[in-house]
Design a protein around this motif. Structure first.
Motif, PDB file in Angstrom:
ATOM      1  N   THR A 170       0.829  -1.200   0.000  1.00 15.13           N
ATOM      2  CA  THR A 170       0.000   0.000   0.000  1.00 15.13           C
ATOM      3  C   THR A 170       0.863   1.249   0.000  1.00 15.13           C
ATOM      4  O   THR A 170       1.840   1.346   0.750  1.00 15.13           O
ATOM      5  CB  THR A 170      -0.927   0.013   1.232  1.00 15.13           C
ATOM      6  OG1 THR A 170      -1.751  -1.159   1.216  1.00 15.13           O
ATOM      7  CG2 THR A 170      -1.824   1.243   1.215  1.00 15.13           C
ATOM      8  N   PHE A 171       0.482   2.227  -0.833  1.00 11.75           N
ATOM      9  CA  PHE A 171       1.176   3.506  -0.917  1.00 11.75           C
ATOM     10  C   PHE A 171       0.133   4.597  -0.702  1.00 11.75           C
ATOM     11  O   PHE A 171      -0.759   4.794  -1.526  1.00 11.75           O
ATOM     12  CB  PHE A 171       1.865   3.650  -2.277  1.00 11.75           C
ATOM     13  CG  PHE A 171       2.849   2.541  -2.558  1.00 11.75           C
ATOM     14  CD1 PHE A 171       4.161   2.639  -2.144  1.00 11.75           C
ATOM     15  CD2 PHE A 171       2.435   1.385  -3.210  1.00 11.75           C
ATOM     16  CE1 PHE A 171       5.075   1.610  -2.380  1.00 11.75           C
ATOM     17  CE2 PHE A 171       3.328   0.350  -3.459  1.00 11.75           C
ATOM     18  CZ  PHE A 171       4.651   0.453  -3.036  1.00 11.75           C
ATOM     19  N   ASN A 172       0.223   5.299   0.417  1.00  9.53           N
ATOM     20  CA  ASN A 172      -0.814   6.243   0.810  1.00  9.53           C
ATOM     21  C   ASN A 172      -0.655   7.620   0.177  1.00  9.53           C
ATOM     22  O   ASN A 172      -1.626   8.373   0.092  1.00  9.53           O
ATOM     23  CB  ASN A 172      -0.842   6.377   2.336  1.00  9.53           C
ATOM     24  CG  ASN A 172      -1.295   5.087   3.012  1.00  9.53           C
ATOM     25  OD1 ASN A 172      -2.230   4.447   2.551  1.00  9.53           O
ATOM     26  ND2 ASN A 172      -0.620   4.709   4.088  1.00  9.53           N
ATOM     27  N   ASN A 173       0.558   7.949  -0.253  1.00  6.20           N
ATOM     28  CA  ASN A 173       0.806   9.258  -0.846  1.00  6.20           C
ATOM     29  C   ASN A 173       1.313   9.092  -2.275  1.00  6.20           C
ATOM     30  O   ASN A 173       2.091   8.172  -2.567  1.00  6.20           O
ATOM     31  CB  ASN A 173       1.824  10.041  -0.025  1.00  6.20           C
ATOM     32  CG  ASN A 173       1.347  10.289   1.391  1.00  6.20           C
ATOM     33  OD1 ASN A 173       0.200  10.675   1.607  1.00  6.20           O
ATOM     34  ND2 ASN A 173       2.225  10.050   2.368  1.00  6.20           N
ATOM     35  N   ASP A 174       0.914  10.004  -3.143  1.00  6.31           N
ATOM     36  CA  ASP A 174       1.307   9.915  -4.552  1.00  6.31           C
ATOM     37  C   ASP A 174       2.819   9.927  -4.729  1.00  6.31           C
ATOM     38  O   ASP A 174       3.352   9.258  -5.621  1.00  6.31           O
ATOM     39  CB  ASP A 174       0.686  11.068  -5.347  1.00  6.31           C
ATOM     40  CG  ASP A 174      -0.825  10.934  -5.491  1.00  6.31           C
ATOM     41  OD1 ASP A 174      -1.343   9.822  -5.250  1.00  6.31           O
ATOM     42  OD2 ASP A 174      -1.475  11.941  -5.834  1.00  6.31           O
ATOM     43  N   ASP A 175       3.511  10.682  -3.897  1.00  6.78           N
ATOM     44  CA  ASP A 175       4.961  10.784  -4.061  1.00  6.78           C
ATOM     45  C   ASP A 175       5.688   9.531  -3.587  1.00  6.78           C
ATOM     46  O   ASP A 175       6.904   9.406  -3.774  1.00  6.78           O
ATOM     47  CB  ASP A 175       5.509  12.023  -3.352  1.00  6.78           C
ATOM     48  CG  ASP A 175       5.203  12.040  -1.857  1.00  6.78           C
ATOM     49  OD1 ASP A 175       4.555  11.091  -1.365  1.00  6.78           O
ATOM     50  OD2 ASP A 175       5.599  13.018  -1.179  1.00  6.78           O
ATOM     51  N   GLN A 176       4.937   8.594  -2.991  1.00  4.57           N
ATOM     52  CA  GLN A 176       5.540   7.335  -2.557  1.00  4.57           C
ATOM     53  C   GLN A 176       5.363   6.226  -3.589  1.00  4.57           C
ATOM     54  O   GLN A 176       6.003   5.181  -3.489  1.00  4.57           O
ATOM     55  CB  GLN A 176       4.894   6.878  -1.241  1.00  4.57           C
ATOM     56  CG  GLN A 176       5.142   7.788  -0.052  1.00  4.57           C
ATOM     57  CD  GLN A 176       4.406   7.302   1.195  1.00  4.57           C
ATOM     58  OE1 GLN A 176       3.459   6.523   1.112  1.00  4.57           O
ATOM     59  NE2 GLN A 176       4.861   7.764   2.360  1.00  4.57           N
ATOM     60  N   VAL A 177       4.496   6.453  -4.581  1.00  6.74           N
ATOM     61  CA  VAL A 177       4.178   5.395  -5.544  1.00  6.74           C
ATOM     62  C   VAL A 177       5.371   5.144  -6.457  1.00  6.74           C
ATOM     63  O   VAL A 177       5.860   6.068  -7.122  1.00  6.74           O
ATOM     64  CB  VAL A 177       2.944   5.776  -6.377  1.00  6.74           C
ATOM     65  CG1 VAL A 177       2.663   4.707  -7.433  1.00  6.74           C
ATOM     66  CG2 VAL A 177       1.729   5.964  -5.479  1.00  6.74           C
ATOM     67  N   TRP A 185      -8.665   6.922 -13.740  1.00 10.09           N
ATOM     68  CA  TRP A 185      -8.091   7.628 -14.879  1.00 10.09           C
ATOM     69  C   TRP A 185      -6.662   8.083 -14.552  1.00 10.09           C
ATOM     70  O   TRP A 185      -5.745   7.901 -15.368  1.00 10.09           O
ATOM     71  CB  TRP A 185      -8.965   8.827 -15.246  1.00 10.09           C
ATOM     72  CG  TRP A 185      -8.372   9.731 -16.281  1.00 10.09           C
ATOM     73  CD1 TRP A 185      -7.569  10.816 -16.070  1.00 10.09           C
ATOM     74  CD2 TRP A 185      -8.537   9.633 -17.709  1.00 10.09           C
ATOM     75  NE1 TRP A 185      -7.232  11.405 -17.266  1.00 10.09           N
ATOM     76  CE2 TRP A 185      -7.804  10.705 -18.281  1.00 10.09           C
ATOM     77  CE3 TRP A 185      -9.243   8.768 -18.535  1.00 10.09           C
ATOM     78  CZ2 TRP A 185      -7.757  10.917 -19.659  1.00 10.09           C
ATOM     79  CZ3 TRP A 185      -9.190   8.980 -19.909  1.00 10.09           C
ATOM     80  CH2 TRP A 185      -8.455  10.030 -20.456  1.00 10.09           C
ATOM     81  N   ASN A 186      -6.473   8.635 -13.369  1.00  9.45           N
ATOM     82  CA  ASN A 186      -5.138   9.100 -12.975  1.00  9.45           C
ATOM     83  C   ASN A 186      -4.161   7.941 -12.844  1.00  9.45           C
ATOM     84  O   ASN A 186      -2.972   8.090 -13.170  1.00  9.45           O
ATOM     85  CB  ASN A 186      -5.208   9.873 -11.657  1.00  9.45           C
ATOM     86  CG  ASN A 186      -5.821  11.248 -11.833  1.00  9.45           C
ATOM     87  OD1 ASN A 186      -5.720  11.852 -12.904  1.00  9.45           O
ATOM     88  ND2 ASN A 186      -6.466  11.750 -10.788  1.00  9.45           N
ATOM     89  N   TRP A 187      -4.641   6.796 -12.371  1.00 13.25           N
ATOM     90  CA  TRP A 187      -3.749   5.640 -12.258  1.00 13.25           C
ATOM     91  C   TRP A 187      -3.282   5.176 -13.624  1.00 13.25           C
ATOM     92  O   TRP A 187      -2.099   4.867 -13.815  1.00 13.25           O
ATOM     93  CB  TRP A 187      -4.448   4.517 -11.499  1.00 13.25           C
ATOM     94  CG  TRP A 187      -4.685   4.831 -10.049  1.00 13.25           C
ATOM     95  CD1 TRP A 187      -4.095   5.819  -9.311  1.00 13.25           C
ATOM     96  CD2 TRP A 187      -5.581   4.161  -9.160  1.00 13.25           C
ATOM     97  NE1 TRP A 187      -4.562   5.804  -8.016  1.00 13.25           N
ATOM     98  CE2 TRP A 187      -5.479   4.798  -7.884  1.00 13.25           C
ATOM     99  CE3 TRP A 187      -6.459   3.088  -9.288  1.00 13.25           C
ATOM    100  CZ2 TRP A 187      -6.221   4.392  -6.779  1.00 13.25           C
ATOM    101  CZ3 TRP A 187      -7.206   2.680  -8.189  1.00 13.25           C
ATOM    102  CH2 TRP A 187      -7.082   3.326  -6.950  1.00 13.25           C
ATOM    103  N   TYR A 188      -4.187   5.106 -14.581  1.00  9.93           N
ATOM    104  CA  TYR A 188      -3.783   4.715 -15.937  1.00  9.93           C
ATOM    105  C   TYR A 188      -2.903   5.786 -16.562  1.00  9.93           C
ATOM    106  O   TYR A 188      -1.971   5.493 -17.315  1.00  9.93           O
ATOM    107  CB  TYR A 188      -5.012   4.439 -16.804  1.00  9.93           C
ATOM    108  CG  TYR A 188      -5.559   3.046 -16.590  1.00  9.93           C
ATOM    109  CD1 TYR A 188      -5.077   1.959 -17.308  1.00  9.93           C
ATOM    110  CD2 TYR A 188      -6.547   2.795 -15.628  1.00  9.93           C
ATOM    111  CE1 TYR A 188      -5.554   0.674 -17.089  1.00  9.93           C
ATOM    112  CE2 TYR A 188      -7.031   1.519 -15.403  1.00  9.93           C
ATOM    113  CZ  TYR A 188      -6.528   0.461 -16.142  1.00  9.93           C
ATOM    114  OH  TYR A 188      -7.004  -0.811 -15.916  1.00  9.93           O
ATOM    115  N   TRP A 189      -3.195   7.049 -16.269  1.00 10.16           N
ATOM    116  CA  TRP A 189      -2.426   8.166 -16.808  1.00 10.16           C
ATOM    117  C   TRP A 189      -0.970   8.106 -16.341  1.00 10.16           C
ATOM    118  O   TRP A 189      -0.036   8.344 -17.108  1.00 10.16           O
ATOM    119  CB  TRP A 189      -3.072   9.480 -16.365  1.00 10.16           C
ATOM    120  CG  TRP A 189      -2.420  10.725 -16.894  1.00 10.16           C
ATOM    121  CD1 TRP A 189      -1.270  11.312 -16.436  1.00 10.16           C
ATOM    122  CD2 TRP A 189      -2.887  11.551 -17.978  1.00 10.16           C
ATOM    123  NE1 TRP A 189      -0.994  12.452 -17.159  1.00 10.16           N
ATOM    124  CE2 TRP A 189      -1.970  12.620 -18.104  1.00 10.16           C
ATOM    125  CE3 TRP A 189      -3.994  11.493 -18.823  1.00 10.16           C
ATOM    126  CZ2 TRP A 189      -2.123  13.619 -19.069  1.00 10.16           C
ATOM    127  CZ3 TRP A 189      -4.143  12.491 -19.772  1.00 10.16           C
ATOM    128  CH2 TRP A 189      -3.223  13.535 -19.896  1.00 10.16           C
TER     129      TRP A 189
END
Length: 279
Positions: free
Chosen positions: A13-20, A101-105
């Motif tokens: 699990t990654f809770n923040n976008d900058d951690q993905v 959409w953002n995940w695919y983007w």
């Protein structure tokens, strides 16, 4: 956001976008049996991701997707919709649908698995068979949003990318303007009217009626709560309202209800209906 680690087939699990971390994302049509969130959390059932011989049961698709992400693209993580979302939580499901959409983007690559295709069809055979992938509602955003989209056939052999496949499977198959499928096309959605973008979905179907609306959220850049059970007409009317609030595009009102006691003189679009798309 949850991702599958390719070398363990375990969720992280990654809770923040900058951690993905960099990741692949799978686009596919659901089969009769798929790995669920509960399945992937069940330690004893997980196959060995390092084995040279893959599973032949319900784990096969996830196992092969992870193997492809790792070996073809050198990525350590992959996202798969069937098992990375806890669909027992309505709040999490709504958040995921609004984030998809953002995940695919932002995925490094989208792996489109065509389970009913083997090899690239010859030009003369293009219209004799169309993969089910091109007929489903959710795969529309998965066709447009990713920066990179590669197609794999039923043997997990790469058969092309978005640019090459869009030339072969023409506008009549993709039902979408080729400019959108060209490099940078995903940045040009606002150049197309609401009616045009709706027409791209007119020949696509979803298992649940409401998903005909929910699958278009990213294409219009809107968010809304998912209410399964409301029916597709109510879901589309809510989508219409969201679109109208952020756009002055009058093409959204191009359809008029038939005259009669219930609809006399009322102009309102029934979004996604075949009737609207055929006028």
């Amino acid at each position: 956001m949850r991702l599958i680690r390719c070398n363990t087939l375990k969720l992280e699990t990654f809770n923040n976008d900058d951690q993905v971390p960099p990741f692949a994302i799978l686009s596919h049509c659901w089969g009769t049996v798929e790995i669920t969130f509960a399945d992937i959390m069940n330690e004893p059932d997980r196959p060995d991701p390092e084995s040279d011989i893959g599973p032949t049961d319900k784990w096969e698709k996830v196992w092969m997707a992870a193997k492809t992400a790792k070996e073809v693209y050198n990525l350590e993580y992959i996202w798969v919709d069937t098992c990375c979302i806890d669909k027992s939580s309505s709040a999490e499901l709504t958040e995921a649908i609004n984030s998809m959409w953002n995940w695919y983007w932002h995925a490094d690559v989208c792996i489109a698995f065509l389970s009913d295709v083997i090899g690239m069809p010859k030009l003369e055979d293009v219209f004799s068979f169309i993969s089910r992938w091109f007929t489903r509602g959710w795969t529309l955003q998965e066709l447009i949003a990713p920066a990179r989209l590669d197609f794999f056939d039923m043997t997990w052999t790469k058969i092309g990318d978005r640019a090459s496949v869009s030339l072969l499977w023409s506008d009549e198959v993709c039902n979408i303007d080729r400019r959108v499928l060209a490099d940078g096309g995903r940045h040009r959605l606002n150049e197309f009217s609401a009616a045009t973008r709706l027409s791209w979905a007119s020949k696509r179907a979803t298992t649940r009626g409401e998903d005909r609306a929910y699958s278009l959220l990213g294409i219009f850049g809107v968010n809304m709560t998912t209410l399964y059970g409301e029916g597709y007409e109510r879901a589309f009317l809510r989508l219409q309202n969201k679109i109208f609030k952020q756009s002055a595009d009058q093409s959204i009102f191009a359809w008029q209800f038939p005259s009669g006691p219930a609809g006399l003189g009322r102009r309102r679009i029934l979004l996604g209906s075949a009737k609207f798309m055929e006028i």
